[in-house]
Design an enzyme around this catalytic site. Structure first.
Site, short mmCIF file in Angstrom:
data_model
loop_
_atom_site.label_atom_id
_atom_site.label_comp_id
_atom_site.label_asym_id
_atom_site.label_seq_id
_atom_site.Cartn_x
_atom_site.Cartn_y
_atom_site.Cartn_z
N TYR A 249 0.86 -1.20 0.00
CA TYR A 249 0.00 0.00 0.00
C TYR A 249 0.89 1.24 0.00
CZ TYR A 249 -3.02 3.71 1.80
OH TYR A 249 -3.71 4.90 1.97
N GLU B 193 -3.63 7.49 -3.98
CA GLU B 193 -3.62 6.26 -3.18
C GLU B 193 -3.55 5.07 -4.12
OE1 GLU B 193 -6.08 5.08 0.64
OE2 GLU B 193 -7.21 4.51 -1.15
#
Length: 395
Positions: free
Chosen positions: A118, A206
């Site tokens: 991530y 993101e």
């Protein structure tokens, strides 16, 4: 401004970020053609069908499905296009899926295992610095990771004087436990990602997941991007990416009239000039026993047309039982606003809810006189406590 995954990926690709390739489709037929094209260009036998909405958690809601052949591509596309997709980020009402992304399969077998990470780039407002937030535990459960194992979430602050440094990109790759070719690939990925974030005036990038493939490539499998509205004047090409079907219709209408509007769940409509005063007005409404139905900033140049547009937007909310207009006359004269309220009231016709007008500042007394002598069902006030008392009285 939020944009779709495929749009975010196209921005990333233009800055040299490796992405999971895909083709947008608006129908099952287009999806099949897209799958054929991916087979031809990238030798992707399997494809992933991904719903395109402005919300995360699509996989958990059934908006991401694997298709192993063309029949399954058509079947999955028929299932997803037109569905009301409910995810943890859409609320219980969900969002209708109007288009899908047909993406290449990047989880192919190889010499080493695949691994999901991530990475996000965003502004830490408390510190006034951009940060890169990252974790070894990428994938659908990143929210659960942040909640239960926060020690697995890392942050790298970027000094605005020098920007992202090479050692910082290498540190991120090292913390991911990478080595060799994958380490070099991740270092390049992080540098290009940060360059894309800064150059596009974004407020967030993101990437979840960032994938290390079995042949040690690093690529963005997803992209959730928010572009700063205040920077769009420098990026005309991005303004065209706006998808109004993903936004609240009243907020879209408000933006066309240059009004800053956010719908809330209360019963008192607000019309205010200035964001700070709007926040104080919502506090006053709550103190009076009501609940604000919206945030609406008409700006510093309110006139009859602006007021009329604001009225029309507020009145489309069936929950509104009263409207509080709170104007401070600094740049704009209060009597001009008062006249605008009167003109708008008469033009719209019968307004079924009580209206409280609080005007303070330049020509406030003249404005109060105009309201009081208009003969309309409008309550006037000068002090905030008077406005609060009237709100309590009319509810």
């Amino acid at each position: 401004m939020n944009i779709h995954e495929y749009q975010g990926k196209s921005i990333l690709k233009s800055f040299g970020v490796r992405i999971q390739e895909g083709i947008v489709a608006n129908s099952p037929t287009e999806a099949v053609e897209a799958a054929k094209k991916l087979k031809e260009d990238y030798n992707s036998d399997w494809v992933v069908i991904k719903a395109q909405i402005h919300a995360g958690g699509r996989g958990k809601g059934g908006g991401v499905k694997l298709a192993k052949n063309l029949d399954e591509v058509k079947e999955r596309a028929e299932q997803i296009i037109g569905m009301q997709l409910i995810t943890p980020q859409t609320g219980p009402e969900g969002k209708k899926v109007n288009k899908i992304l047909v993406a290449q399969d990047v989880y192919y077998p190889g010499e080493s295992e695949t691994k999901e990470f991530y990475i996000s780039v965003l502004l830490d407002r408390a510190k006034g610095r951009n940060i890169i937030m990252y974790s070894t535990e990428g994938g659908m459960d990143i929210e659960h990771v942040a909640e239960t194992t926060p020690h697995l979430i890392f942050k790298e602050e970027i000094d605005p004087k020098v920007g992202l440094q090479g050692f910082q990109a290498r540190k991120i790759a090292f913390n991911f436990g990478l080595s060799g070719e994958a380490f070099k690939e991740m270092t390049k990925f992080v540098a290009s990602l940060y360059q894309a974030y800064e150059a596009t005036d974004s407020s967030m990038f993101e990437i979840n997941p960032v994938l290390k493939t079995s042949d040690n490539k690093i690529l963005a499998v997803d992209a959730k991007v928010n572009l700063d509205d205040n920077g769009l004047f420098r990026h005309k090409e991005f303004a065209a990416m706006r998808d109004e079907s993903e936004e609240d219709p009243m907020e879209v209408e408000a933006s066309r009239s240059n009004l800053n509007y956010v719908k809330l769940d209360g019963n008192v409509g607000c019309m205010v000039n200035g964001a700070g005063l709007a926040m104080a007005t919502m506090d006053i409404i709550k103190l009076a026993g009501g609940e604000p139905a919206n945030f609406l900033d008409v700006g510093g140049t309110a006139n009859a047309e602006t007021v009329k547009a604001a009225f029309n937007i507020i009145l489309k909310d069936p929950n509104v039982k009263a409207i509080l207009i709170n104007i401070f006359g600094g740049i704009v004269r209060c009597d001009r606003v008062a006249q605008g309220v009167i003109d708008a009231y008469k033009e719209i016709g019968n307004i079924p809810v009580p209206i409280i007008v609080r005007l303070q500042g330049t020509n406030a007394q003249e404005a109060k006189k105009l309201i009081d002598e208009s003969g309309l069902k409008v309550y006037s006030a000068i002090l905030l406590k008077e406005a609060a008392a009237l709100v309590k009285q009319v509810l």
